[in-house]
Design an enzyme around this catalytic site. Structure first.
Site, PDB file in Angstrom:
ATOM      1  N   SER A 169     104.719 -23.391  57.721  1.00  0.00           N
ATOM      2  CA  SER A 169     103.697 -24.330  58.181  1.00  0.00           C
ATOM      3  C   SER A 169     103.598 -25.551  57.275  1.00  0.00           C
ATOM      4  CB  SER A 169     102.343 -23.628  58.267  1.00  0.00           C
ATOM      5  OG  SER A 169     102.319 -22.761  59.382  1.00  0.00           O
ATOM      6  N   ASN A 204     105.736 -18.090  66.103  1.00  0.00           N
ATOM      7  CA  ASN A 204     105.239 -17.120  65.137  1.00  0.00           C
ATOM      8  C   ASN A 204     104.913 -17.649  63.751  1.00  0.00           C
ATOM      9  OD1 ASN A 204     105.580 -14.771  66.910  1.00  0.00           O
ATOM     10  ND2 ASN A 204     107.765 -15.173  66.652  1.00  0.00           N
ATOM     11  N   TYR A 205     105.385 -18.829  63.406  1.00  0.00           N
ATOM     12  CA  TYR A 205     105.236 -19.270  62.021  1.00  0.00           C
ATOM     13  C   TYR A 205     104.487 -20.578  61.818  1.00  0.00           C
ATOM     14  CZ  TYR A 205     108.332 -15.539  60.584  1.00  0.00           C
ATOM     15  OH  TYR A 205     108.880 -14.302  60.346  1.00  0.00           O
ATOM     16  N   LEU A 206     104.458 -21.401  62.842  1.00  0.00           N
ATOM     17  CA  LEU A 206     103.866 -22.715  62.645  1.00  0.00           C
ATOM     18  C   LEU A 206     102.427 -22.748  63.134  1.00  0.00           C
ATOM     19  CD1 LEU A 206     106.955 -24.787  63.765  1.00  0.00           C
ATOM     20  CD2 LEU A 206     106.220 -24.228  61.440  1.00  0.00           C
ATOM     21  N   SER A 264     110.092 -19.874  65.304  1.00  0.00           N
ATOM     22  CA  SER A 264     109.168 -20.482  64.347  1.00  0.00           C
ATOM     23  C   SER A 264     107.991 -21.111  65.075  1.00  0.00           C
ATOM     24  CB  SER A 264     109.892 -21.518  63.489  1.00  0.00           C
ATOM     25  OG  SER A 264     110.596 -22.436  64.275  1.00  0.00           O
TER      26      SER A 264
END
Length: 350
Positions: free
Chosen positions: A180, A307-309, A304
């Site tokens: 992030s 799930n990640y940003l 991403s």
DNA sequence: GAGTAGACTTGGAAGAATTTTT
DNA sequence: AAAAATTCTTCCAAGTCTACTC
């Protein structure tokens, strides 16, 4: 009926005890944001621990450095035999890294080569700080290639330690945090306010791509890739020709206006100029598309993004630069991130 | 502690749906 | 309107991590 009612009620989060849509997700990113406040302390801590007299602490500190710097997964031990032979940070073996005192003009280079989750290959050459390099030499001494690099370390031990440093902190939070924060930094660095929407979207994709590369999200090259690249190139060539023709058209119209000086000819000049401008824009757009496609050849952005940003970073960016959110998130994604869409203003900071 | 069951998250690819091109 | 290409959805395996037992 009941289902719909619950859903609506849950949506606005006005009811205590009823989790709002996406609350879990929100919590995940809030933990990652809290890491931002203490990450400096943690980094200072593990640097100190590189020099620890306890081997266990040294190993923990080096592993944590990898998890932080390279966004490696924790690497739980798994049953041998049945499952594929894949590893993460804590389960790295001696055979998975090579040390180079100097390589390509860099010092203290570690060459990683191993299979991670889903047997995706992780290959990377990284220049590390000297104490890390020396620690690794120590960890590898008198070991077989198939021995564990961090023989004293387990994910449980590592996570226990992290829990002490910050409430809710585990190894995977570093992935979320670094993903992030990287998106936010890259967006800041790459976005040019002067660009048109297509140009800004390219910047967004590039920022997203930087994250996907960090997290090693790969995909196989699509079967139609080479073909569709060719087609796109042909389109570009054709458009170039059109632009040239339009340029000549403008010149011709201008000459005519000089001759005649009449209003009709003047209007014609304007018309030709407009046409040229439109074609140039189309060409620019195609070029952007081609660049984007090429750079994305083997990179998967989906994981991403999903799930990640922290979606609030994206929402804020869209609001700030007047990009419609649909350009980035499709319908399902907009639903998934609904909480972020109405929560984040243009000044949101991760 | 060590071991492990199970809840929850993360992963790329295959197939389905939609959009674009011909 | 068919074909081709792209984008979205679904699928379920492979991870992470907690909670519980011994």
């Amino acid at each position: 009926w009941c289902k719909g009612w619950n859903k609506d009620r849950a949506r606005d989060g006005k009811y205590p005890g009823v989790p709002f849509q996406g609350e879990k997700d929100w919590q995940k990113y809030e933990v990652a944001r809290r890491l931002k406040d203490v990450v400096h302390t943690i980094r200072a801590q593990y640097r100190k621990d590189w020099k620890s007299k306890e081997l266990k602490k040294q190993q923990r500190a080096v592993a944590l450095y990898f998890i932080d710097k390279l966004a490696l997964r924790a690497g739980n031990e798994k049953e041998e035999g049945e499952t594929a032979d894949t590893v993460g940070c804590c389960s790295l073996r001696v055979e998975h890294i090579q040390l180079h005192r100097r390589l390509d003009g860099q010092e203290h280079v570690v060459e990683f080569d191993f299979l991670g989750k889903d047997s995706i290959r992780y290959y990377n050459k990284v220049s590390v700080e000297k104490p890390v390099f020396e620690n690794l030499q120590l960890f590898m001494k008198n070991k077989d290639p198939t021995d564990d690099l961090f023989d004293q370390l387990t994910t449980t031990f590592l996570n226990k330690h992290l829990q002490r440093l910050m409430d809710g902190l585990t190894a995977k939070v570093f992935r979320t945090y670094n993903a992030s924060i990287t998106l936010q930094e890259q967006l800041k660095a790459l976005t040019n306010p002067e660009d048109n929407v297509a140009g800004k979207l390219l910047s967004y994709n590039r920022a997203n791509r930087a994250v996907a590369i960090l997290c090693n999200h790969q995909r196989s090259v699509p079967k139609t890739f080479a073909r569709s690249m060719e087609v796109l190139q042909e389109k570009i060539d054709a458009k170039k020709k059109q632009v040239e023709e339009a340029q000549e058209g403008v010149k011709k119209a201008e000459d005519e206006f000089k001759e005649t000086k009449d209003a009709k000819a003047e209007a014609n000049v304007e018309k030709k100029k407009k046409l040229l401008k439109r074609l140039e824009e189309q060409l620019a757009k195609l070029n952007v598309q081609a660049t984007d496609k090429e750079e994305n050849k083997q990179i998967a952005l989906g994981t991403s993004k999903l799930n990640y940003l922290d979606p609030r970073i994206t929402v804020a960016w869209c609001k700030k630069f007047g990009i419609p959110i649909e350009k980035i998130y499709n319908k399902t994604q907009r639903e998934k991130f609904a909480w972020a869409i109405d929560m984040a203003g243009e000044d949101f900071e991760f």
